[in-house]
Design a protein around this motif. Structure first.
Motif, PDB file in Angstrom:
ATOM      1  N   LEU A 164      35.784  35.145  46.986  1.00 43.47           N
ATOM      2  CA  LEU A 164      36.346  36.284  47.193  1.00 43.47           C
ATOM      3  C   LEU A 164      37.929  36.508  46.603  1.00 43.47           C
ATOM      4  N   ILE A 165      38.119  37.075  45.586  1.00 41.39           N
ATOM      5  CA  ILE A 165      39.474  37.198  44.778  1.00 41.39           C
ATOM      6  C   ILE A 165      40.178  38.566  45.387  1.00 41.39           C
ATOM      7  N   THR A 166      41.113  38.640  46.243  1.00 42.45           N
ATOM      8  CA  THR A 166      41.764  39.819  46.314  1.00 42.45           C
ATOM      9  C   THR A 166      43.010  39.853  45.962  1.00 42.45           C
ATOM     10  N   GLY A 167      43.558  41.309  45.857  1.00 41.49           N
ATOM     11  CA  GLY A 167      44.936  41.445  45.213  1.00 41.49           C
ATOM     12  C   GLY A 167      45.118  42.834  44.610  1.00 41.49           C
ATOM     13  N   GLU A 168      46.397  43.271  44.449  1.00 39.29           N
ATOM     14  CA  GLU A 168      46.544  44.865  44.009  1.00 39.29           C
ATOM     15  C   GLU A 168      46.076  44.793  42.576  1.00 39.29           C
ATOM     16  N   ASN A 169      46.026  46.028  42.184  1.00 36.22           N
ATOM     17  CA  ASN A 169      45.660  46.297  40.734  1.00 36.22           C
ATOM     18  C   ASN A 169      46.648  45.483  39.815  1.00 36.22           C
ATOM     19  N   GLY A 170      46.307  45.044  38.681  1.00 35.93           N
ATOM     20  CA  GLY A 170      46.949  44.283  37.745  1.00 35.93           C
ATOM     21  C   GLY A 170      47.833  42.993  38.213  1.00 35.93           C
ATOM     22  N   THR A 171      47.297  42.516  39.391  1.00 32.82           N
ATOM     23  CA  THR A 171      48.032  41.132  39.710  1.00 32.82           C
ATOM     24  C   THR A 171      47.398  40.045  38.916  1.00 32.82           C
ATOM     25  N   GLY A 172      46.151  40.017  38.511  1.00 41.05           N
ATOM     26  CA  GLY A 172      45.323  38.955  37.487  1.00 41.05           C
ATOM     27  C   GLY A 172      44.522  38.359  38.130  1.00 41.05           C
ATOM     28  N   LYS A 173      43.622  39.121  38.937  1.00 42.25           N
ATOM     29  CA  LYS A 173      42.416  38.749  39.754  1.00 42.25           C
ATOM     30  C   LYS A 173      41.380  38.272  38.577  1.00 42.25           C
ATOM     31  N   GLU A 174      41.130  38.878  37.564  1.00 45.92           N
ATOM     32  CA  GLU A 174      40.192  38.392  36.618  1.00 45.92           C
ATOM     33  C   GLU A 174      40.642  37.083  36.026  1.00 45.92           C
ATOM     34  N   LEU A 175      41.817  36.961  35.680  1.00 47.68           N
ATOM     35  CA  LEU A 175      42.268  35.676  35.291  1.00 47.68           C
ATOM     36  C   LEU A 175      42.234  34.543  36.104  1.00 47.68           C
ATOM     37  N   VAL A 176      41.962  34.670  37.696  1.00 44.35           N
ATOM     38  CA  VAL A 176      41.902  33.703  38.531  1.00 44.35           C
ATOM     39  C   VAL A 176      40.319  33.307  38.332  1.00 44.35           C
ATOM     40  N   ALA A 177      39.668  34.358  38.270  1.00 43.27           N
ATOM     41  CA  ALA A 177      38.058  34.068  38.151  1.00 43.27           C
ATOM     42  C   ALA A 177      37.906  33.505  36.714  1.00 43.27           C
ATOM     43  N   ARG A 178      38.631  33.497  35.641  1.00 48.10           N
ATOM     44  CA  ARG A 178      38.291  32.829  34.379  1.00 48.10           C
ATOM     45  C   ARG A 178      38.474  31.431  34.664  1.00 48.10           C
ATOM     46  N   TRP A 179      39.699  31.266  35.519  1.00 44.56           N
ATOM     47  CA  TRP A 179      40.175  29.655  35.500  1.00 44.56           C
ATOM     48  C   TRP A 179      39.121  29.044  36.528  1.00 44.56           C
TER      49      TRP A 179
END
Length: 385
Positions: A164-179
């Motif tokens: 589960l990746i948490t964080g405010e909008n625009g922090t790059g959560k989708e980037l963590v998912a891709r990594w």
């Protein structure tokens, strides 16, 4: 114009091949043995090598091996006499594109040369695209909190654990998912992304699980859902906090049973999927309010990665801006603009409520509106406080 190097110890063959290829508008250079050919490969950008096998000093196989060892990326077509066919076949196993038997057939030469050059171009373009994609997916920053995120990704990615990746909008959560996907054992399989907030609640189940023809009014044909599309790979459920309770129940069942059923269907379908989820909401509060299932939360949060907001990692702003300046320059096909130190200091004074996404937009605006060097004055003028 593609440049072809012809390597053969027989002058008559060199001349004949040169004439044929020059008529087809190729630029041609020649060498009488492997040593002379290597000198030319070191000095010039060659697009293709037509190379004899049996030659004095350095033969064709030795040249092919040297090119491979030195990391020179150029396709080889081997030219072989009848007695060296086995050697030519062995050369293709070592990386040669193809081989042509002597005496060479005109049409065969032209087709093979054209195909080899096109194949090489496609291979190069693919490598460049992969590099761009990989570079675009970098997590930029050296702050302590970002180093912790990167370290966690390195540990978690090779496992099958749900994250589960948490964080405010625009922090790059989708980037963590891709990594997480790229560094996982599933990296060669698809990463399927679903933005749960962008899909109406009445369609989310069809989006995730698919539907059978006629299962509802607009279901004119069968549809394969995201779970099936991600089979063998990774499913990224972005903004999962916005998913309806009925869809949450089905996702929970899919995670428990590793099976799904399409909307309107009765067939059970096995799915092998690693699920990553992301949200900008506090799911524990959502659970208290009854809008998120506690059992699904525990299923999804085997590992939790929290992506920090930009205001907590302002020491990364300069690195991020330099990255975005390069990115924008590439997209615009222009020279990269430089950044004055005072401009960096000024950028650090803002709160960045939109986080990395806001900073990226600001950099693009500064590139458009500023001169060759972005100054403190430009930042004050074009960045909204």
């Amino acid at each position: 114009m593609a440049k072809v190097l012809i390597v053969d110890d027989e002058k008559s063959i060199r001349d004949a091949l040169s004439d044929i290829l020059q008529e087809e508008k190729y630029e041609v250079i020649t060498a009488e043995d492997g040593e002379a050919a290597w000198d030319k490969l070191e000095d010039e950008k060659i697009d293709l090598v037509l190379c004899d096998i049996k030659m004095p000093k350095m033969d064709g196989i030795e040249l092919l091996n040297k090119v491979s060892e030195e990391g020179v990326d150029v396709p080889f077509i081997m030219i072989s006499a009848h007695g060296t066919i086995d050697t030519a076949v062995e050369a293709t196993k070592k990386g040669a594109y193809d081989f042509i038997q002597k005496p060479p057939d005109l049409n065969r030469i032209l087709v093979t040369v054209r195909n080899a050059i096109e194949s090489s171009k496609l291979s190069t373009e693919t490598k460049v695209l992969r590099k761009k994609v990989s570079k675009g997916n970098e997590i930029i920053g050296e702050s302590e909190c970002i180093r912790e995120v990167k370290a966690t990704i390195e540990k978690v990615a090779p496992t099958e654990a749900r994250v589960l990746i948490t964080g405010e909008n625009g922090t790059g959560k989708e980037l963590v998912a891709r990594w997480l996907h790229e560094k996982s054992m599933r990296s060669k399989s698809p990463l399927i992304e679903v933005n749960c907030a962008a899909i109406p609640s009445e369609l989310i189940e069809s989006e995730l699980f698919g539907h059978e023809k006629g299962s509802f009014t607009s279901a004119h044909k069968q549809r394969i859902g995201k779970f099936e599309q991600a089979h063998g790979g990774t499913l990224f459920l972005d903004e999962i906090g916005d998913m309806s309770l009925s869809a949450q129940a089905k996702v929970l069942r899919a995670l428990q049973d590793k099976k799904i059923t399409r909307v309107g269907g009765d067939k059970t379908i096995n799915v092998d999927v690693r699920v990553l989820a992301a949200t900008n909401k506090n799911l524990k509060k959502e659970i208290e309010q009854g809008s998120f299932r506690e059992d699904l939360y525990h299923r999804l949060s085997v590992m939790v990665i929290t992506v920090p907001p930009l205001r907590e990692r302002k020491e990364d702003i300069e690195l991020l801006v330099e990255h975005f300046l390069e990115q924008v320059a590439t997209e615009y096909g222009s020279a990269k603009k430089s950044l004055h130190k005072d401009a960096v200091s000024q950028l650090g004074k803002y709160d960045w409520t939109g986080n990395i996404r806001e900073l990226r937009n600001v950099v693009e605006r500064l590139v458009i509106m500023s001169q060759d060097t972005i100054t403190e004055g430009d930042v004050k003028k074009y960045v909204e406080a």
